[in-house]
Design an enzyme around this catalytic site. Structure first.
Site, PDB file in Angstrom:
ATOM      1  N   THR A   1       0.643  -1.147  -0.076  1.00 16.46           N
ATOM      2  CA  THR A   1      -0.092  -0.021   0.178  1.00 16.46           C
ATOM      3  C   THR A   1       1.024   0.992  -0.236  1.00 16.46           C
ATOM      4  O   THR A   1       2.280   1.104   0.376  1.00 16.46           O
ATOM      5  CB  THR A   1      -0.753   0.084   1.253  1.00 16.46           C
ATOM      6  OG1 THR A   1       0.111  -0.025   2.503  1.00 16.46           O
ATOM      7  CG2 THR A   1      -1.698  -1.182   1.571  1.00 16.46           C
TER       8      THR A   1
ATOM      9  N   GLU B   1      -5.790  -4.006   0.421  1.00 15.26           N
ATOM     10  CA  GLU B   1      -5.873  -5.011   1.545  1.00 15.26           C
ATOM     11  C   GLU B   1      -6.877  -5.884   1.053  1.00 15.26           C
ATOM     12  O   GLU B   1      -7.312  -6.768   2.016  1.00 15.26           O
ATOM     13  CB  GLU B   1      -6.149  -4.192   2.679  1.00 15.26           C
ATOM     14  CG  GLU B   1      -4.882  -3.423   3.361  1.00 15.26           C
ATOM     15  CD  GLU B   1      -4.845  -1.854   2.692  1.00 15.26           C
ATOM     16  OE1 GLU B   1      -5.357  -1.621   1.801  1.00 15.26           O
ATOM     17  OE2 GLU B   1      -4.116  -1.204   3.531  1.00 15.26           O
TER      18      GLU B   1
ATOM     19  N   LYS C   1      -5.015  11.352  -4.102  1.00 17.96           N
ATOM     20  CA  LYS C   1      -5.004  10.489  -5.514  1.00 17.96           C
ATOM     21  C   LYS C   1      -5.082  11.219  -6.616  1.00 17.96           C
ATOM     22  O   LYS C   1      -6.032  11.840  -7.028  1.00 17.96           O
ATOM     23  CB  LYS C   1      -6.154   9.641  -5.144  1.00 17.96           C
ATOM     24  CG  LYS C   1      -6.081   8.171  -5.764  1.00 17.96           C
ATOM     25  CD  LYS C   1      -6.606   7.181  -5.129  1.00 17.96           C
ATOM     26  CE  LYS C   1      -6.119   5.790  -5.345  1.00 17.96           C
ATOM     27  NZ  LYS C   1      -6.957   4.515  -5.393  1.00 17.96           N
TER      28      LYS C   1
ATOM     29  N   TRP D   1      -1.275   7.303  -5.471  1.00 20.91           N
ATOM     30  CA  TRP D   1      -1.313   7.918  -4.165  1.00 20.91           C
ATOM     31  C   TRP D   1      -0.093   8.897  -4.284  1.00 20.91           C
ATOM     32  O   TRP D   1       0.927   8.590  -4.653  1.00 20.91           O
ATOM     33  CB  TRP D   1      -1.123   6.778  -3.211  1.00 20.91           C
ATOM     34  CG  TRP D   1      -2.255   6.038  -2.977  1.00 20.91           C
ATOM     35  CD1 TRP D   1      -2.533   4.718  -3.299  1.00 20.91           C
ATOM     36  CD2 TRP D   1      -3.543   6.304  -2.327  1.00 20.91           C
ATOM     37  NE1 TRP D   1      -3.652   4.245  -2.557  1.00 20.91           N
ATOM     38  CE2 TRP D   1      -4.423   5.320  -2.087  1.00 20.91           C
ATOM     39  CE3 TRP D   1      -4.364   7.766  -1.897  1.00 20.91           C
ATOM     40  CZ2 TRP D   1      -5.687   5.226  -1.712  1.00 20.91           C
ATOM     41  CZ3 TRP D   1      -5.399   7.680  -1.442  1.00 20.91           C
ATOM     42  CH2 TRP D   1      -6.285   6.570  -1.399  1.00 20.91           C
TER      43      TRP D   1
HETATM   44  P1  AMP Z   1      -5.420   1.106  -3.461  1.00 19.04           P
HETATM   45  O1  AMP Z   1      -5.281   0.411  -2.117  1.00 19.04           O
HETATM   46  O2  AMP Z   1      -4.382   2.204  -3.816  1.00 19.04           O
HETATM   47  O3  AMP Z   1      -6.133   0.711  -4.343  1.00 19.04           O
HETATM   48  O4  AMP Z   1      -6.515   2.495  -2.857  1.00 19.04           O
HETATM   49  C1  AMP Z   1      -7.653   2.150  -2.029  1.00 19.04           C
HETATM   50  C2  AMP Z   1      -8.452   3.272  -1.913  1.00 19.04           C
HETATM   51  O5  AMP Z   1      -8.827   4.144  -3.129  1.00 19.04           O
HETATM   52  C3  AMP Z   1      -9.781   3.053  -1.245  1.00 19.04           C
HETATM   53  O6  AMP Z   1      -9.628   2.936   0.046  1.00 19.04           O
HETATM   54  C4  AMP Z   1     -10.642   4.283  -1.483  1.00 19.04           C
HETATM   55  O7  AMP Z   1     -10.089   5.426  -0.670  1.00 19.04           O
HETATM   56  C5  AMP Z   1      -9.936   4.732  -2.811  1.00 19.04           C
HETATM   57  N1  AMP Z   1     -10.945   4.080  -4.014  1.00 19.04           N
HETATM   58  C6  AMP Z   1     -11.077   3.026  -4.514  1.00 19.04           C
HETATM   59  N2  AMP Z   1     -11.874   2.761  -5.310  1.00 19.04           N
HETATM   60  C7  AMP Z   1     -12.619   3.990  -5.229  1.00 19.04           C
HETATM   61  C8  AMP Z   1     -14.098   4.395  -5.790  1.00 19.04           C
HETATM   62  N3  AMP Z   1     -14.688   3.545  -6.591  1.00 19.04           N
HETATM   63  N4  AMP Z   1     -14.636   5.417  -5.302  1.00 19.04           N
HETATM   64  C9  AMP Z   1     -13.920   6.309  -4.324  1.00 19.04           C
HETATM   65  N5  AMP Z   1     -12.753   5.989  -3.810  1.00 19.04           N
HETATM   66  C10 AMP Z   1     -12.037   4.760  -4.329  1.00 19.04           C
END
Ligand code: AMP
Length: 544
Positions: A189, A334, A441, A446
């Site tokens: 992450t 996760e 984001k 990130w």
């Molecule tokens: P990652 O682990 O890099 O895939 O990021 C996960 C995070 O991305 C989640 O906890 C959300 O905050 C954000 N995220 C993922 N999909 C969405 C979505 N469809 N809408 C809004 N936020 C999202």
């Protein structure tokens, strides 16, 4: 209890079974790759499986032992797919690393995972040459290229050619059987508080995730599809597609690093792609290209968009102007990553158009295998009324219960706290309203606000700094630096932005700076970012 024992076969759920299934039942189905070299490469599931077996033999010959981590710095392509299967299939752990991170971050992640081998694409050779001295535990560096592409001279010791490794083996290898709870792959992450953390998936969790992701009300991938994974294989295993595609035996189209609208469109048309998945920013580029050039899609039928909130307008344009169905999905590293998808229930079929669209713009319902709840600050479950919002927590077969090499338990009462804030309506449709984390984001990647703040306060004129995410038309979000200068000190916007140069990748540098007399603080002395975000939510970005 006096239970009756069942009498069914017990076969461990192993990743090697996916590719042997694809090779046996869809062996002649194509895997097409746009290579970093620029050309188009064609192979099949049968050939990929054979080469994966040869690579497994080669990795063993290099001295890899079960459980060893094999790192990759690579784009979406057939060699990366072979590495996925050769490593996991032979009991090694596939560790995909994001090449877009800054070299120090990459080295940190490789060292944390203790990668023994590092495989990388040809255009990342300069990057690996830069970080080689910082990753002393890597014993072998493998350049994923043909022999004639090997550099005459390099700073990398033990550099071997991927094709030499594969060619040296005959492939008389039997995929071993082992416990399905064995680690198969690891993804990091991006650090929200401190350093990145590894999520270690198992063979079992990956197989169950694949079953779930292929379901009709999930990604709905079928043998008749031609699937183009836009989402990188280093971003949560391309949302599991390398496994799902083998499970259903579909045609695969890999775009390499070429994700601009024109390249994607041309590849999609040439290979008659029917399904794809990616973050909203990439689709913005594709839509721009087709719109400005008056183009249409001749085969593209449906796409999953997630990783960041997909704007309702994007869903509408895809559907109305191009006849492409958009499925909005939410997930995270996760969670392997799939959690929810916006798919209608039968009671919604007769809804007025505007209501139907509003529903589909939400992050959607959980797929079987995942459960979710929202809780208040005291951990009490909140009602599913579409109004109450709270911390989103999940549990399920493909949710982590611990981070790699961390001893503390991240779970709350058996549930994984996602860090997202959401509402859930009476029909189970979840809507992310905010995130409790403060990372930014940008274009599906990130950016850690903490990293930006730590650098800003290193400037001699800066007293305090807070970086917040502000909406940006192209990138979704971009970082805005807010600073309080030291009494009597002076610094310009340009000076502060220039201060980041060379310390971070360019795309992580804030787009603008706002000077404030003071920052808002909570009672415990923490900066109130929510307040800052509200104050600057309509910030006008400078041009260029
Ligand atoms: P990652 O682990 O890099 O895939 O990021 C996960 C995070 O991305 C989640 O906890 C959300 O905050 C954000 N995220 C993922 N999909 C969405 C979505 N469809 N809408 C809004 N936020 C999202």
């Amino acid at each position: 209890m006096n239970l009756l024992a069942g009498q069914m076969m017990q076969i461990p759920l192993l990743i090697s079974h996916l590719i042997t299934h694809a090779a046996r039942h869809s062996g002649d189905t194509e895997i097409v790759s746009r290579r970093v070299e620029g050309d188009l490469h064609r192979t099949t599931w049968a050939e990929a499986e054979l080469r994966a077996r040869k690579l497994a033999q080669a990795l063993a010959r290099l001295g890899c032992q079960p459980g060893d981590r094999v790192g990759t710095l690579a784009w979406n392509g057939y060699r990366h797919l072979e590495i996925y299967y050769a490593t996991s299939g032979s009991g090694l752990v596939c560790h995909t690393v994001n090449p877009r991170l800054f070299p120090q971050q990459i080295a940190w992640i490789i060292n944390d995972a203790e990668d023994r081998v590092l495989c990388f694409d040809l255009n990342l050779l300069p990057l690996v040459e830069q970080l080689v001295v910082d990753v002393p535990k890597v014993k072998h560096f493998v350049l994923m290229a043909d022999k004639d592409r090997m550099p005459a001279e390099t700073k990398i010791p033990n550099l071997v050619c991927y094709e030499d490794l594969v060619a040296a083996e005959v492939g008389d290898y039997t995929w071993p059987d082992f416990d399905e709870n064995t680690a198969s792959s690891i993804c990091y992450t991006s650090g929200t508080t401190g350093d990145p953390k590894g999520a270690v998936y198992t063979h079992r969790s990956t197989l169950l995730h694949s079953f779930a992701s292929a379901l009709p009300d999930s990604m709905n991938v079928r043998a008749t599809d031609a699937v183009l994974p836009v989402v990188p294989m280093f971003h949560v295993n391309a949302w599991g597609l390398p496994y799902t595609m083998a499970m259903v035996g579909c045609k695969v189209v890999f775009p390499g690093p070429f994700l601009d609208g024109k390249s994607l469109y041309e590849l999609m048309e040439a290979e008659q792609v029917t399904f794809s998945a990616g973050v909203p920013t990439v689709w913005l580029g594709l839509l721009n290209h087709v719109q400005t050039n008056g183009l249409k899609f001749s085969s593209f039928k449906s796409t999953v968009i997630g990783g960041a909130a997909c704007p309702a307008s994007m869903i509408q344009t895809f559907e109305d102007d191009y006849g492409v169905e958009v499925v909005h999905a939410w997930g995270m590293t996760e969670l392997s990553p799939l959690g929810t998808l916006s798919r209608l229930r039968s009671k919604h079929l007769g809804l007025p158009e505007a209501d139907r669209r509003a529903l589909l713009a939400r992050q959607g319902k959980v797929i079987y295998g995942i459960d979710m709840r929202i809780v208040d600050g005291d951990g009490n479950a909140l009602p599913w009324d579409g109004v109450a919002f709270g911390d989103l927590e999940v549990r399920g077969h493909w949710v982590i219960n611990r981070y790699f090499a961390h001893t503390n338990d991240p779970l709350h009462d058996g549930w994984f706290p996602t860090g997202d804030v959401a509402t859930i309506d009476a029909d189970g449709f979840m809507l992310i309203t905010d995130r409790s984390k403060d990372v930014i984001k940008s274009g599906g990647e990130w950016i850690s606000s903490i990293a930006l703040e730590n650098l800003a306060v290193a400037h001699p004129a800066v007293y305090q700094a807070a970086v917040i995410s502000v909406a940006h038309p192209q990138w979704g979000e971009r970082p805005l630096l807010t600073v309080v200068l030291k009494p009597g000190a002076t610094a310009t916007r340009e000076e502060l932005l220039a201060f980041y140069e060379g310390k971070l990748p360019r795309w992580q540098i804030p787009n603008d700076v706002v000077f404030l007399p003071e920052l808002p603080h909570t009672a415990t002395g923490k900066i109130q970012k929510l307040k800052l975000r509200a104050a600057f939510k309509d910030h006008t970005w400078p041009q260029g």
